[in-house]
Every structure is written in C-alpha cells, then in structure tokens.
Write a protein that holds these residues in place. Structure first.
Motif, PDB file in Angstrom:
ATOM      1  N   SER A  23      94.658 111.304 -51.287  1.00  0.00           N
ATOM      2  CA  SER A  23      95.148 112.669 -51.416  1.00  0.00           C
ATOM      3  C   SER A  23      95.701 113.131 -50.073  1.00  0.00           C
ATOM      4  CB  SER A  23      94.003 113.591 -51.859  1.00  0.00           C
ATOM      5  OG  SER A  23      94.443 114.927 -51.955  1.00  0.00           O
ATOM      6  N   TYR A 275      96.497 114.715 -59.772  1.00  0.00           N
ATOM      7  CA  TYR A 275      96.706 115.975 -60.480  1.00  0.00           C
ATOM      8  C   TYR A 275      97.804 115.815 -61.519  1.00  0.00           C
ATOM      9  CZ  TYR A 275     100.985 116.907 -57.734  1.00  0.00           C
ATOM     10  OH  TYR A 275     102.235 116.829 -57.175  1.00  0.00           O
ATOM     11  N   THR A 290      93.384 118.794 -62.368  1.00  0.00           N
ATOM     12  CA  THR A 290      93.133 117.749 -61.376  1.00  0.00           C
ATOM     13  C   THR A 290      92.265 116.668 -62.008  1.00  0.00           C
ATOM     14  OG1 THR A 290      91.089 118.703 -60.484  1.00  0.00           O
ATOM     15  CG2 THR A 290      93.187 119.483 -59.545  1.00  0.00           C
ATOM     16  N   ASP A 318      89.479 121.567 -57.698  1.00  0.00           N
ATOM     17  CA  ASP A 318      89.287 120.165 -58.072  1.00  0.00           C
ATOM     18  C   ASP A 318      87.819 119.774 -58.221  1.00  0.00           C
ATOM     19  OD1 ASP A 318      88.570 120.293 -55.450  1.00  0.00           O
ATOM     20  OD2 ASP A 318      89.894 118.690 -54.757  1.00  0.00           O
TER      21      ASP A 318
END
Length: 326
Positions: A23, A275, A290, A318
C-alpha cells in the motif's frame, strides 16, 4: 494487477480494483477547482474541473491512481508492464505530459470522452519521474464518461493509441486489441443452462446448476479477469434504485478481486485487492471499499467547498467491521 469498469444500468458507475502487494498510504482526495496543478513542461491549470478519486499525496501533489471529475468523466491508470513506453520531451507540436500528470491534465480540462480525444491527439506521454526516487509506473488507462462511452489509451513503442472500448472493461496485459479478441474464445459461455450441441444421440446429465458458465476462466491473471469482469458486467441485474445498482457494481468488481495468499509475486509477498472504488458519473458521488472493510463508504463531494484551492483528503476506512446483531 488491476481491473477497471464502467457499469451503466441507469446512471453510470466508473472505477476500479487496485491490486498490489504493498500500500502507498493512499487517500480519498478531492482536488477543488482552484488548486494549482503544476506540470513539468506545460502551463499550470489554475482553474479546472473539480476532481475526486484515490491518490497518494506527495509534496502536496495528488498522484491519482483513479479519479473522476464533476463533469462526469472518469479515468484510471492500470499496470501495463512490458508494453508501456513513454517518450522524451519533444519540441514538436505536442503537449508533453508525464504519466503521473496524465489524469489531472485530462480530467482538469475535459468533460466527455469526445473532448478528451481532441486533447489526446496532441499528447506526448513523457518518460519523466515525479522524483528521482519515484519511478514512473508503466500504465495504460481506461477513460469513460456519463454517456457510457469509453476508450483505452496505450502508449506503446510505436506511439500513442486510443481504442474505442465496446465492453467498458480494462485489466492489464496483453495489449487491449488482443484482450478484446480473446473474448471470441468464450462465446459459448452463458448465464443460462447449456443446450446439448454435442450430439442428439448422447444424453447429458446437468449434474449442477451454473453449467452454462463452466468455461468462464477463474484465474487471477489479467486475461482471465478481463473475460470474467466483462461476462459478469453484461449479465448483472439492473435496477431503478441507485443503492442497488452501486451494490451490483461492487459485486462485479469483487468478483475479480484477489485474496491475500493466492497470488505470490515474490518471497513472502502476495498481491491482493487493496481497494475497490467507484464514482456515479451522473452525480459525482464517490464510493469505495477496502480489502478489510467491505462496507460501501460514500463521500458526497458537493458537501465540500469545490471553489477552494487546497486539497481535501479523507483517510480510507480499512478496518474490519462486524455488525453484532444480538
């Protein structure tokens, strides 16, 4: 890898799955009309369309993964490794736009695919990096508007290609014309029970429901996801209810999402769907889920000051949420 679609049951819903192994601290980012977009080789945009999407903000600049504007035009950049080719800055009569500037350059100025095509006819996508330590990602793009029209943009070694997209779906490699051609191999797939085309002299036992979709590819590879997302999109139910349609839209994206642990890209590293995002291009309402939080989260950009000059950001929710019913 990634999958992007436009789904048009009544209103038009555009967005994507972002599939990566790491991420980048991405956020929901609204860029209001008076934020100054600065470009490496082109004049700044000091007044432009308001934009909403998912971005990593670096040095105050929104590096959009995908976004839509208030006029109803959406754009998503998807991995195109091995084929994407960016060019040196040219002195020819071209607009020199770096790949990380491409989404704001188009969405900031255009309201339709037709308008964007005029801009695209002059664009040279350059091989410049945002920073020396932030290498440009090899991408191609899905661009779609609230008429339901969409195009795929690919910058290959032989130049920039803009393909009309009759299915409104994009994944990754191979090149888009080959992805589209590959659909021919699945003309027998159906949402209905199959008819016996084998022989009238052979009896078949339909031992299970869903036999019509038996040959639908189930892999996480880009070619399989392209076929599966296209089939699921064109066989999805439609409704007059926006909430039901946005729920169906996310079901389509989630049908090609990647689970942690099943797509290894390195020692101990697995790609997964970080996501899923979507914008109602008719209203500019923005939605996302997410990997950990499948609740559909909604942001109404019209509740924000779109005439401002500073970025408006929202952290992505998330965390796993479980509803205790008793």
């Amino acid at each position: 890898m990634c999958t992007s679609i436009i789904f048009s049951p009544a209103d038009h819903y555009f967005g994507r799955n972002l599939d990566l192994e790491i991420s980048f601290g991405q956020q929901v980012v609204i860029t209001p009309r008076k934020y100054e977009f600065k470009f490496k080789n082109m004049p700044s945009l000091k007044n432009h369309n308001a934009i909403v999407g998912i971005a990593m903000v670096a040095d105050g600049y929104p590096l959009y993964f995908d976004a839509s504007n208030e006029k109803g035009l959406g754009m998503a950049g998807l991995n195109y490794n091995g084929n994407a080719h960016y060019f040196p800055v040219t002195d020819e009569d071209k607009d020199n736009i770096a790949s990380f500037e491409f989404i704001p350059w188009i969405l900031g100025q255009c309201g339709t695919v037709a308008e964007a095509k005029n801009l695209l006819s002059r664009i040279n996508i350059t091989n410049l990096n945002f920073k020396p330590e932030m290498q440009a990602s090899p991408l191609h793009w899905l661009l779609a508007d609230k008429t339901g029209a969409s195009v795929v943009i690919e910058s290959d070694a032989d130049g920039l290609h803009v393909y009309d997209n009759p299915v409104g779906v994009l994944t990754n490699n191979p090149k888009f014309p080959l992805q589209l051609f590959n659909l021919n191999n699945y003309s027998n797939v159906s949402s209905a029970e199959p008819k016996n085309g084998f022989s009238k002299d052979v009896d078949f036992n339909l031992y299970s429901r869903e036999m019509g979709s038996r040959d639908l590819p189930g892999g996480a590879d880009s070619a399989s996801r392209f076929v599966r997302a296209t089939f699921n999109k064109f066989n999805a139910p439609v409704s007059d209810d926006n909430n039901k349609n946005i729920d169906t839209y996310f079901h389509i994206l989630h049908s090609v999402e990647q689970q942690k642990g099943v797509d290894q890209v390195g020692p101990g590293k697995f790609e997964y769907t970080i996501y899923s995002s979507g914008t109602n291009l008719d209203t500019s309402d923005f939605y996302y889920t997410t990997y950990e939080n499948k609740r559909i989260n909604h942001i109404d950009i019209h509740k924000e000051d779109l005439t401002a000059s500073d970025l408006i950001t929202f952290p992505m929710l998330d965390q796993v949420t479980i509803n205790d019913q008793n």
